[in-house]
Design an enzyme around this catalytic site. Structure first.
Site, PDB file in Angstrom:
ATOM      1  N   ASN A 247      -6.704 -11.365   2.427  1.00  0.00           N
ATOM      2  CA  ASN A 247      -5.771 -11.994   1.473  1.00  0.00           C
ATOM      3  C   ASN A 247      -4.570 -12.582   2.211  1.00  0.00           C
ATOM      4  OD1 ASN A 247      -6.484 -11.745  -1.491  1.00  0.00           O
ATOM      5  ND2 ASN A 247      -6.961  -9.679  -0.778  1.00  0.00           N
TER       6      ASN A 247
ATOM      7  N   GLU B 236       6.408   1.928 -11.908  1.00  0.00           N
ATOM      8  CA  GLU B 236       5.174   2.518 -12.423  1.00  0.00           C
ATOM      9  C   GLU B 236       3.981   1.857 -11.737  1.00  0.00           C
ATOM     10  OE1 GLU B 236       2.958   3.611 -16.645  1.00  0.00           O
ATOM     11  OE2 GLU B 236       4.800   2.410 -16.677  1.00  0.00           O
ATOM     12  N   LEU B 237       3.156   2.640 -11.082  1.00  0.00           N
ATOM     13  CA  LEU B 237       2.077   2.133 -10.230  1.00  0.00           C
ATOM     14  C   LEU B 237       1.131   1.192 -10.987  1.00  0.00           C
ATOM     15  CD1 LEU B 237       0.827   2.532  -7.340  1.00  0.00           C
ATOM     16  CD2 LEU B 237      -0.698   4.180  -8.413  1.00  0.00           C
TER      17      LEU B 237
ATOM     18  N   THR C  99       6.593  -2.714 -10.199  1.00  0.00           N
ATOM     19  CA  THR C  99       7.675  -1.924 -10.788  1.00  0.00           C
ATOM     20  C   THR C  99       7.490  -0.487 -10.314  1.00  0.00           C
ATOM     21  OG1 THR C  99       6.397  -1.376 -12.749  1.00  0.00           O
ATOM     22  CG2 THR C  99       7.709  -3.399 -12.834  1.00  0.00           C
TER      23      THR C  99
ATOM     24  N   HIS D  28      -4.125  -6.399  -7.212  1.00  0.00           N
ATOM     25  CA  HIS D  28      -4.863  -5.166  -7.505  1.00  0.00           C
ATOM     26  C   HIS D  28      -6.279  -5.542  -7.953  1.00  0.00           C
ATOM     27  CE1 HIS D  28      -5.537  -1.050  -8.643  1.00  0.00           C
ATOM     28  NE2 HIS D  28      -6.065  -1.486  -9.773  1.00  0.00           N
TER      29      HIS D  28
ATOM     30  N   MET E  31      -1.650  -0.086   1.265  1.00  0.00           N
ATOM     31  CA  MET E  31      -2.236   1.118   0.678  1.00  0.00           C
ATOM     32  C   MET E  31      -1.284   2.308   0.558  1.00  0.00           C
ATOM     33  SD  MET E  31      -5.142   0.020  -0.236  1.00  0.00           S
ATOM     34  CE  MET E  31      -5.901   1.556  -0.765  1.00  0.00           C
ATOM     35  N   ARG E  32       0.018   2.099   0.695  1.00  0.00           N
ATOM     36  CA  ARG E  32       0.962   3.211   0.525  1.00  0.00           C
ATOM     37  C   ARG E  32       1.758   3.004  -0.751  1.00  0.00           C
ATOM     38  NH1 ARG E  32      -0.373   7.485   3.048  1.00  0.00           N
ATOM     39  NH2 ARG E  32       1.723   8.282   2.654  1.00  0.00           N
TER      40      ARG E  32
HETATM   41  N1  NHR Z   1       4.101   1.004  -5.206  1.00  0.00           N
HETATM   42  C1  NHR Z   1       4.651   0.990  -6.410  1.00  0.00           C
HETATM   43  N2  NHR Z   1       5.776   1.662  -6.586  1.00  0.00           N
HETATM   44  N3  NHR Z   1       4.114   0.327  -7.471  1.00  0.00           N
HETATM   45  C2  NHR Z   1       2.951  -0.332  -7.308  1.00  0.00           C
HETATM   46  O1  NHR Z   1       2.439  -0.971  -8.351  1.00  0.00           O
HETATM   47  C3  NHR Z   1       2.302  -0.337  -6.046  1.00  0.00           C
HETATM   48  C4  NHR Z   1       2.918   0.370  -5.003  1.00  0.00           C
HETATM   49  C5  NHR Z   1       2.321   0.436  -3.743  1.00  0.00           C
HETATM   50  C6  NHR Z   1       1.097  -0.164  -3.535  1.00  0.00           C
HETATM   51  C7  NHR Z   1      -0.911  -1.338  -4.368  1.00  0.00           C
HETATM   52  C8  NHR Z   1      -1.849  -0.436  -5.182  1.00  0.00           C
HETATM   53  C9  NHR Z   1      -3.123  -1.143  -5.600  1.00  0.00           C
HETATM   54  O2  NHR Z   1      -3.116  -2.360  -5.799  1.00  0.00           O
HETATM   55  C10 NHR Z   1       0.467  -0.835  -4.571  1.00  0.00           C
HETATM   56  C11 NHR Z   1       1.067  -0.942  -5.818  1.00  0.00           C
HETATM   57  C12 NHR Z   1      -2.132   2.508  -2.842  1.00  0.00           C
HETATM   58  C13 NHR Z   1      -2.361   3.558  -3.711  1.00  0.00           C
HETATM   59  C14 NHR Z   1      -2.497   4.976  -3.206  1.00  0.00           C
HETATM   60  O3  NHR Z   1      -2.842   5.884  -3.960  1.00  0.00           O
HETATM   61  C15 NHR Z   1      -2.434   3.282  -5.061  1.00  0.00           C
HETATM   62  C16 NHR Z   1      -2.265   1.990  -5.510  1.00  0.00           C
HETATM   63  C17 NHR Z   1      -2.037   0.948  -4.619  1.00  0.00           C
HETATM   64  C18 NHR Z   1      -1.973   1.216  -3.282  1.00  0.00           C
HETATM   65  N4  NHR Z   1      -2.198   5.227  -1.904  1.00  0.00           N
HETATM   66  C19 NHR Z   1      -2.237   6.529  -1.254  1.00  0.00           C
HETATM   67  C20 NHR Z   1      -0.829   7.104  -1.098  1.00  0.00           C
HETATM   68  O4  NHR Z   1      -0.734   8.338  -1.019  1.00  0.00           O
HETATM   69  C21 NHR Z   1      -2.815   6.435   0.137  1.00  0.00           C
HETATM   70  C22 NHR Z   1      -4.229   5.896   0.141  1.00  0.00           C
HETATM   71  C23 NHR Z   1      -4.701   5.485   1.528  1.00  0.00           C
HETATM   72  O5  NHR Z   1      -3.925   5.500   2.508  1.00  0.00           O
HETATM   73  O6  NHR Z   1      -5.881   5.106   1.629  1.00  0.00           O
HETATM   74  O7  NHR Z   1       0.150   6.348  -0.969  1.00  0.00           O
HETATM   75  O8  NHR Z   1      -4.155  -0.470  -5.798  1.00  0.00           O
HETATM   76  C1  GAR Z   2      -8.302  -6.248  -1.516  1.00  0.00           C
HETATM   77  O1  GAR Z   2      -9.467  -6.181  -2.308  1.00  0.00           O
HETATM   78  C2  GAR Z   2      -7.118  -5.795  -2.333  1.00  0.00           C
HETATM   79  O2  GAR Z   2      -7.138  -6.207  -3.664  1.00  0.00           O
HETATM   80  C3  GAR Z   2      -7.272  -4.318  -2.247  1.00  0.00           C
HETATM   81  O3  GAR Z   2      -7.663  -4.059  -0.921  1.00  0.00           O
HETATM   82  C4  GAR Z   2      -8.357  -5.189  -0.408  1.00  0.00           C
HETATM   83  C5  GAR Z   2      -7.656  -5.650   0.838  1.00  0.00           C
HETATM   84  O4  GAR Z   2      -8.417  -6.610   1.513  1.00  0.00           O
HETATM   85  N1  GAR Z   2      -6.047  -3.632  -2.545  1.00  0.00           N
HETATM   86  C6  GAR Z   2      -6.022  -2.380  -2.916  1.00  0.00           C
HETATM   87  O5  GAR Z   2      -7.021  -1.728  -3.122  1.00  0.00           O
HETATM   88  C7  GAR Z   2      -4.643  -1.797  -3.046  1.00  0.00           C
HETATM   89  N2  GAR Z   2      -4.745  -0.416  -3.337  1.00  0.00           N
HETATM   90  P1  GAR Z   2      -7.740  -7.519   2.640  1.00  0.00           P
HETATM   91  O6  GAR Z   2      -7.005  -6.594   3.604  1.00  0.00           O
HETATM   92  O7  GAR Z   2      -8.920  -8.176   3.320  1.00  0.00           O
HETATM   93  O8  GAR Z   2      -6.823  -8.477   1.969  1.00  0.00           O
END
Ligand code: NHR
Ligand code: GAR
Length: 194
Positions: free
Chosen positions: A15, A148-149, A146, A114, A95-96
């Protein structure tokens, strides 16, 4: 005002690359005075960092494993980001989960992609969960972040069919092709209205 974009990644960066290429092809510098100023990863080994360097973008890594508390990691990440005075911070496979302090610091200039049709399936393992639920369509959402995740205001969505023989990998690949189309488009829309 120069509009710097900072992209946060954790993985392969496809991306990120789609956005960098759209910025060049779409002449974002001339049209919006906008540029991708840096790509930052929480994983030093993320393939997307080399990919960004190959595209000529400045990179940095802030390893989350070096910090005891999420607040400390987020503070270090913010310091790195703010060196580029960003108008927009783009989560692209980042991913954090980010703390409320971080999210509030970037209020109105922090967006995420997402891989589900929000509000369905916030959180992780979206494709597996969509298949388990028997969904006939799946897709992707670009939204403002925001505290809220995966719940902020929606900027763009795209839908794909779920096919009878899909597994999580085939569905993810179909969704990803749409991600590469709508994320640059959503950012261009954001830039055009600012
Ligand atoms: N932060 C906030 N406050 N709000 C959002 O909407 C967020 C965010 C951070 C990341 C991306 C999100 C997704 O699109 C994102 C949105 C990671 C996790 C997660 O559980 C959940 C959602 C998203 C990204 N992460 C674990 C953690 O403990 C670690 C997982 C790993 O390292 O593989 O942070 O899905
Ligand atoms: C993408 O599918 C993105 O939507 C997803 O991870 C992939 C990253 O691919 N995001 C999440 O799952 C966030 N939790 P990329 O590194 O090749 O862009």
């Amino acid at each position: 005002m120069q509009k710097n974009i900072v992209i946060l990644i954790s993985g392969g960066g496809s991306n990120m690359a789609a956005i960098v290429r759209a910025a060049t092809r779409g002449r974002w510098a001339e049209r919006f005075d906008a540029r991708v100023a840096a790509v930052i990863s929480n994983k030093p080994a993320a393939g997307g960092l080399q990919f960004a360097k190959d595209l000529g973008v400045v990179t940095a890594a802030v390893d989350h494993r070096g910090f005891a508390a999420r607040e400390d990691f987020d503070a270090a990440l913010s310091r790195e980001i703010d060196q580029h005075a960003p108008a927009l911070v783009v989560l692209a496979g980042f991913m954090r989960i980010l703390t409320p302090g971080f999210v509030n610091h970037y209020a109105g200039r922090l967006i995420n992609i997402h891989p589900s049709l929000l509000p369905a399936f916030p959180g992780l393992h979206t494709h597996r969960r969509a298949l388990e639920a028997g969904c006939k369509v799946a897709g992707v959402t670009v939204h403002q972040v925001t505290t809220e995740l995966d719940h902020g205001p929606i900027l763009a969505q795209a839908v794909v069919p779920v096919l009878p023989d899909d597994d999580a990998a085939t569905l993810a690949a179909r969704v990803l092709t749409q991600e590469h189309r709508i994320y640059p488009h959503a950012i261009e829309g954001w830039l055009a209205t600012r």
